[in-house]
Scaffold this motif. Structure first.
Motif, mmCIF file in Angstrom:
data_model
loop_
_atom_site.group_PDB
_atom_site.id
_atom_site.type_symbol
_atom_site.label_atom_id
_atom_site.label_comp_id
_atom_site.label_asym_id
_atom_site.label_seq_id
_atom_site.Cartn_x
_atom_site.Cartn_y
_atom_site.Cartn_z
ATOM 1 N N LEU A 20 34.419 53.971 40.360
ATOM 2 C CA LEU A 20 35.052 52.949 41.186
ATOM 3 C C LEU A 20 34.424 51.598 40.861
ATOM 4 C CD1 LEU A 20 37.058 52.305 43.484
ATOM 5 C CD2 LEU A 20 35.164 52.652 45.091
ATOM 6 N N TYR A 88 34.651 47.199 48.096
ATOM 7 C CA TYR A 88 34.270 48.570 48.415
ATOM 8 C C TYR A 88 32.795 48.693 48.795
ATOM 9 C CZ TYR A 88 38.755 49.794 46.282
ATOM 10 O OH TYR A 88 40.090 49.889 45.979
ATOM 11 N N GLN A 92 31.158 50.861 45.384
ATOM 12 C CA GLN A 92 31.461 50.433 44.023
ATOM 13 C C GLN A 92 30.366 50.860 43.041
ATOM 14 O OE1 GLN A 92 32.000 46.190 44.255
ATOM 15 N NE2 GLN A 92 29.835 45.738 44.142
ATOM 16 N N LEU A 96 34.039 58.679 41.169
ATOM 17 C CA LEU A 96 35.048 59.085 42.145
ATOM 18 C C LEU A 96 34.827 60.526 42.604
ATOM 19 C CD1 LEU A 96 38.215 57.473 40.537
ATOM 20 C CD2 LEU A 96 36.989 56.682 42.569
#
Length: 238
Positions: A20, A88, A92, A96
């Protein structure tokens, strides 16, 4: 009645590795992503653009540059922070597959309106700022260039999904039903009555149907009962 092309950035090194990216610096398009944005830019190149705005993230700026390079007339990309990637926070930079084990992951999937990222922003805040930015930019484009103008916003998957959900009249909790792939193009037309979603998540196809002569551009008078006849093909010299 301006028309916005919502363009997601091409695939990145983070996308390819399942990380991410969020707002981390240095996240760039990989080789496949560069191919994707060149193809998207070529599609858009058939349509003269009145404006191009981009998220401040590097991958979006790379995508915007490809769109600019494919335009026949001079165009500059402007940064629009309202369509920046979702913040996020502490999520971040994490894989995932690891995030999918977090309790918050289920909330993001099933009730995103209740999701607040630790050290970041809520999905509702992202939704509101993105919709506000796109609608504000659209109104400015129409005021400056007229109802037939077409413009581009280069952004991110969740941000574009949120804008499409608003245009479709969907609650944010349903936005995970929308898919927005890398370098895809979605098309929305805002009117005084309602937004019209003309296309979503397109990966290929001619966009010259958006390039209509001024004399043939007409304001919508509501949705066509029965679906209407659709756009007429653009002929040479029209």
């Amino acid at each position: 009645m301006a028309t916005v092309l919502l363009v997601r950035h091409g695939r990145t090194t983070a996308n390819a590795s399942g990380v991410l990216a969020g707002r981390l610096p240095g996240i760039r398009l990989d080789e496949r992503g560069q191919e994707q944005v060149r193809a998207a830019a070529e599609r858009i190149g058939a349509v003269p653009l009145a404006r191009l705005v981009t998220s401040p993230q590097e991958r979006c700026k790379q995508t915007a540059k490809a769109v600019v390079d494919a335009q026949a007339t001079r165009l500059r990309a402007a940064t629009e922070r309202g369509i920046a990637e979702c913040d996020y926070g502490e999520w971040q930079g994490r894989p995932l597959r690891e995030l999918a084990k977090e309790k918050l992951w289920a909330t993001v999937q099933r009730q995103p309106s209740a999701a607040v990222f630790p050290g970041g922003e809520s999905m509702v805040a992202m939704w509101h700022r993105a919709v506000d930015a796109v609608r504000r930019q659209d109104a400015a484009v129409e005021a400056e260039h007229g109802p037939g103008a077409v413009w581009v916003a280069v952004s991110h998957g969740d941000v574009i999904k949120a804008v499409l959900a608003d245009a479709l009249g969907m609650h944010l909790d349903l936005f995970q039903r929308i898919n927005v792939d890398p370098a895809s193009i979605s098309v929305v037309q805002y009117t005084a009555d309602r937004p019209y979603v003309l296309a979503t998540n397109t990966q290929a196809g001619d966009l010259s149907w958006l390039n209509r002569p001024a004399a043939k551009r007409a304001r919508r008078k509501g949705a066509a009962v029965g679906g209407g006849s659709g756009p007429e093909p653009v002929t040479e010299g029209s």
